[in-house]
Write an enzyme that holds these catalytic residues in place. Structure first.
Site, PDB file in Angstrom:
ATOM      1  N   HIS A  44     -11.296  -5.685   8.482  1.00  0.00           N
ATOM      2  CA  HIS A  44     -12.072  -5.410   7.271  1.00  0.00           C
ATOM      3  C   HIS A  44     -13.301  -4.587   7.623  1.00  0.00           C
ATOM      4  O   HIS A  44     -14.332  -4.679   6.964  1.00  0.00           O
ATOM      5  CB  HIS A  44     -12.496  -6.706   6.580  1.00  0.00           C
ATOM      6  CG  HIS A  44     -11.347  -7.570   6.129  1.00  0.00           C
ATOM      7  ND1 HIS A  44     -10.654  -8.383   6.981  1.00  0.00           N
ATOM      8  CD2 HIS A  44     -10.758  -7.722   4.916  1.00  0.00           C
ATOM      9  CE1 HIS A  44      -9.694  -9.020   6.306  1.00  0.00           C
ATOM     10  NE2 HIS A  44      -9.731  -8.632   5.057  1.00  0.00           N
ATOM     11  N   GLU A  48       0.815  -1.225   0.000  1.00  0.00           N
ATOM     12  CA  GLU A  48       0.000   0.000   0.000  1.00  0.00           C
ATOM     13  C   GLU A  48       0.842   1.266   0.000  1.00  0.00           C
ATOM     14  O   GLU A  48       0.463   2.278  -0.596  1.00  0.00           O
ATOM     15  CB  GLU A  48      -0.960  -0.017   1.184  1.00  0.00           C
ATOM     16  CG  GLU A  48      -2.133  -0.984   1.022  1.00  0.00           C
ATOM     17  CD  GLU A  48      -1.770  -2.450   1.119  1.00  0.00           C
ATOM     18  OE1 GLU A  48      -0.613  -2.767   1.512  1.00  0.00           O
ATOM     19  OE2 GLU A  48      -2.610  -3.294   0.795  1.00  0.00           O
TER      20      GLU A  48
HETATM   21  C1  LIG Z   1      -1.578  -5.060   3.695  1.00  0.00           C
HETATM   22  C2  LIG Z   1      -2.697  -5.811   3.076  1.00  0.00           C
HETATM   23  N1  LIG Z   1      -3.172  -5.434   1.889  1.00  0.00           N
HETATM   24  C3  LIG Z   1      -4.184  -6.115   1.314  1.00  0.00           C
HETATM   25  C4  LIG Z   1      -4.739  -7.189   1.941  1.00  0.00           C
HETATM   26  C5  LIG Z   1      -5.891  -7.931   1.274  1.00  0.00           C
HETATM   27  N2  LIG Z   1      -5.424  -9.258   0.913  1.00  0.00           N
HETATM   28  C6  LIG Z   1      -5.644 -10.316   1.706  1.00  0.00           C
HETATM   29  S1  LIG Z   1      -4.872 -11.672   1.163  1.00  0.00           S
HETATM   30  C7  LIG Z   1      -4.261 -10.881  -0.187  1.00  0.00           C
HETATM   31  C8  LIG Z   1      -3.414 -11.607  -1.151  1.00  0.00           C
HETATM   32  C9  LIG Z   1      -2.246 -12.213  -0.490  1.00  0.00           C
HETATM   33  O1  LIG Z   1      -1.529 -12.956  -1.419  1.00  0.00           O
HETATM   34  P1  LIG Z   1      -0.337 -13.871  -0.969  1.00  0.00           P
HETATM   35  O2  LIG Z   1       0.562 -13.125  -0.067  1.00  0.00           O
HETATM   36  O3  LIG Z   1       0.249 -14.477  -2.174  1.00  0.00           O
HETATM   37  O4  LIG Z   1      -1.035 -14.970  -0.061  1.00  0.00           O
HETATM   38  P2  LIG Z   1      -2.172 -16.018  -0.510  1.00  0.00           P
HETATM   39  O5  LIG Z   1      -3.476 -15.403  -0.148  1.00  0.00           O
HETATM   40  O6  LIG Z   1      -2.021 -16.266  -1.951  1.00  0.00           O
HETATM   41  O7  LIG Z   1      -1.913 -17.228   0.297  1.00  0.00           O
HETATM   42  C10 LIG Z   1      -4.659  -9.552  -0.187  1.00  0.00           C
HETATM   43  C11 LIG Z   1      -4.321  -8.583  -1.223  1.00  0.00           C
HETATM   44  C12 LIG Z   1      -4.219  -7.530   3.197  1.00  0.00           C
HETATM   45  N3  LIG Z   1      -4.711  -8.561   3.901  1.00  0.00           N
HETATM   46  N4  LIG Z   1      -3.206  -6.843   3.742  1.00  0.00           N
END
Ligand SMILES: Cc1ncc(C[n+]2csc(CCOP(=O)(O)OP(=O)(O)O)c2C)c(N)n1
Ligand SMILES: [Mg+2]
Lengths: 338, 325
Positions: free
Chosen positions: B127, B58
């Site tokens: 959230h 972010e």
């Molecule tokens: C700082 C932040 N930004 C956005 C989110 C929303 N969000 C939750 S999971 C996710 C994707 C995460 O991807 P990854 O790190 O590859 O983990 P995965 O869910 O694929 O296991 C996002 C964008 C968040 N939880 N935290």
């Protein structure tokens, strides 16, 4: 005659695995339990009985193989929201998993104060975390720093997804940990996606493990669909960290077989053929095939495990459903420690 | 005749902004496929190359927007959930809000950061957040928080056209919940103005986002009991429409400020202070605030979430007490 007595033991193959028969059984049973729990949790969500679900389907081998490399009760686990299987290795029961999903009053992971899958039980050395990705990696470095300062021979293993390695917190954690040669394993489960974004959009490198080079850190990239290979990669890294060899970045290449969460429709962005291809590499099917081929367990025994797990999940749902919900005023407690 | 939800109004405004000004572009997590709430759905096909899926970071989304805005583009950033904006707090506090000031107006930042905020969606601690109290403490930034679809549309357009950085707050619970016949509906086009949504002589309720709708519902039921409320939709939180706030406070002599953020240090304190400072002689009752209890974040479990959130019943109860004072 029980299945155990009938078993045509194949000692050399088991030795090759670097895992005991008992460990292999635990591996299979835990992966399967995680899978069945996740399937059931999604079903409960679809029935309107749980507002939110996020799961680790496809990542069971990556999780179980890594968690089993740690000393339970001594080492710290700083997990992320897909790590149901890791928590099972660390002592969570099926009943407890359902308490957490249903946000029941006695859920030991905060009693309904957080979304499900935000685990943490101090006595078990599983460290609480929020939803903001990658923040926990710094906590893991801090625990490792404190342990090192206290001459406590423990190791910390912390997890995140590959998408989360874009955050500053990830880089700050690796930098800090390497400067102080801390006993921490940064374990990245590369499941190919951060919600809808495939890895090319997330980073300009092919392997998360390559990020270690910038910090002069040991690293490895392992087939995360193969629980045994995962164990064989993570265990030596854990041992080395425990001996003072410093941190490790390990990437487990796996795949998110489910949608991101119960709120996500993955058909909007994921090619069907790709999903089908990875389904062929389902870590649980692969494991079963391998131990069957190597005659580690007779099929009947694996079937018994299957039955045991199914019964456990059924019991967990029935039991947890009847546990009390938090009262409205419960919201007010614990703001400060008295 | 066009009925729009809040979400459709946002999507419409984004399309209009991209259409109107070639310097605009959208960046954020998952925006190319429409975003997790589908606010940008369909825009990539209409505006090839002008939606950018960013890495999950972010601070980079806001920091890069600052650079692009400085250059002369008009970035429209999306932060997936307001709860995840805080790693970019420094970019707002130390950079974006001071850009014009420290360059003596030579340079400014025509950028918008949109983000879904607010609770009532079983989003738990991360959230559901209200973030306005942190970000309204930053002169140099504008903070907009509409309630009705028509205002979402017009104020998002105004935010994109504004030469200053704007934090545009979209209440996620209202995305699909609130619909409005948009043709001929009142639509505020000026950032910094509030609207008196309902007139009544007994007391004034100040609110924004979901709480504005809950306040209107409460006012409706109170009217049946003979208690008539003025309801002010604040629309912009920074800069505040002080005039409308004081005028309504003076008219009714009793005021109730409602927000779903926690009480202490919440945005309601600012409105309360303004009224106490400038409308004291007109008051017939102490200023009343209704907010979430002072606990760190919105709990997830249903009963605790409902306990945390103010709603029409709690508003009506507070208003009745105030009217009887
Ligand atoms: C700082 C932040 N930004 C956005 C989110 C929303 N969000 C939750 S999971 C996710 C994707 C995460 O991807 P990854 O790190 O590859 O983990 P995965 O869910 O694929 O296991 C996002 C964008 C968040 N939880 N935290
Ligand atoms: Mg991922």
């Amino acid at each position: 005659m029980t299945a155990k007595e009938r078993r045509p033991r194949s000692k050399e193959t088991i030795d090759q695995y670097l895992l005991s028969e008992q460990q292999l059984e635990e591996m299979y049973e835990t992966m399967l339990l995680a899978r069945r729990l996740n399937e059931r949790m999604l079903a409960l969500n679809r029935q309107g009985r749980a507002p939110f679900f996020i799961g680790g389907t496809g990542q069971e081998a990556a999780q179980v193989g890594a968690a089993m490399s740690l000393k339970r009760g001594e080492d710290y686990l700083v997990p992320y929201y897909r790590d149901l299987a890791m928590n099972l290795v660390f002592g969570m029961s099926a009943r407890e998993a359902m308490l957490n999903l249903l946000a029941k009053k006695d859920d030991p992971h905060g009693g309904g104060r957080q979304m499900p899958s935000h685990w943490g039980v101090g006595s078990r050395k599983v460290v609480t975390g929020g939803s903001v990705v990658a923040t926990q990696l710094l906590h893991a470095a801090g625990i490792a720093l404190a342990a090192k300062m206290s001459s406590d021979p423990i190791v910390v293993l912390t997890c995140c997804g590959e998408g989360s390695t874009s955050k500053g917190d990830f880089h700050e954690a690796l930098n800090f940990a390497q400067i102080h040669r801390l006993p921490v394993i940064f374990y990245v489960q590369n499941n190919g996606y951060a919600i809808s974004e495939s890895t090319e959009k997330e980073m300009p490198i092919a392997h998360v493990a390559d990020r270690a080079r910038a910090y002069n850190m040991h690293s490895a990239s392992v087939d995360g669909m193969d629980a045994i290979a995962v164990y064989q990669t993570v265990k030596p890294a854990v041992d080395q960290a425990r001996r003072g060899g410093g941190p490790f970045l390990i990437e487990a290449r796996c795949y998110r077989l489910g949608a991101h969460s119960s709120d996500d429709d993955d058909s909007r962005y994921r090619p069907k053929a790709e999903l089908e291809e990875w389904t062929q590499k389902d870590p649980i099917t692969l494991f079963r095939r391998r131990v069957e081929t190597d005659k580690v367990f007779p099929p009947e025994e694996l079937d018994e495990i299957e039955e045991r797990v199914t019964a456990e999940v059924q019991d967990a749902v029935e039991w947890a459903t009847n546990q009390p919900d938090p009262a409205p005023e419960d919201a007010l407690g614990f703001v400060y420690r008295e | 005749m066009a009925v729009m939800t809040v979400l459709e109004a946002v999507r419409t405004a984004l399309g209009e902004a991209l259409d109107a000004d070639a310097r605009t572009f959208i960046l954020g997590e998952d925006v190319e496929t429409g975003g997790v709430f589908r606010a940008t759905e369909g825009l990539k096909a209409r505006f090839p190359g002008r939606l950018i899926d960013t890495p999950l970071a972010e601070s980079s989304i806001v920091g890069v927007s600052i650079g692009a805005a400085h250059y002369g583009m008009r970035p429209i950033a999306e932060i997936q959930f307001a709860d995840f904006i805080h790693s970019a707090f420094d970019q707002f506090v130390s950079e974006a809000s001071r850009w014009s000031y420290r360059t003596r107006g030579e340079s400014s930042l025509p950028m918008v950061v949109r983000t879904p905020w607010g609770g009532g969606v079983h989003g738990g601690q991360h959230h559901s957040q209200s973030i306005e109290a942190y970000y309204t403490h930053l002169p140099g930034l504008k903070v907009v928080a509409p309630s009705f679809p028509a205002d979402y549309r017009s104020l998002l357009r105004a935010s994109v056209d504004d030469p200053n950085p704007v934090l545009f707050l979209e209440h996620k619970r209202t995305y699909r919940l609130i619909r409005q016949e948009i043709d001929g509906a009142a639509a505020e086009t000026v950032i910094g103005r509030s609207r008196v949504t309902r007139r009544g002589g007994d007391l004034t309720i100040y609110a924004y986002g979901l709480m504005l709708h809950e306040s209107l519902a409460a006012a409706e039921s109170l009217s049946a009991e003979g208690i008539e409320c003025t309801v002010v939709d604040l629309l912009t939180l920074l800069p505040l429409d002080v005039e409308t706030i004081l005028e309504t406070a003076r008219n009714t002599g009793k005021v109730l400020i409602v927000h779903e953020d926690t009480l202490t240090g919440g945005f309601g304190g600012e409105i309360a202070a303004l009224i106490a400072e400038h409308a004291f002689e007109y008051l017939d009752a102490p200023v009343r605030r209704l907010a979430a209890p002072d606990i760190p974040a919105m709990p997830y479990a249903h009963a605790m979430e409902a306990f945390f959130m103010p709603d029409r019943d709690k508003i009506a109860t507070a208003a009745r007490e105030l009217a009887a004072y």
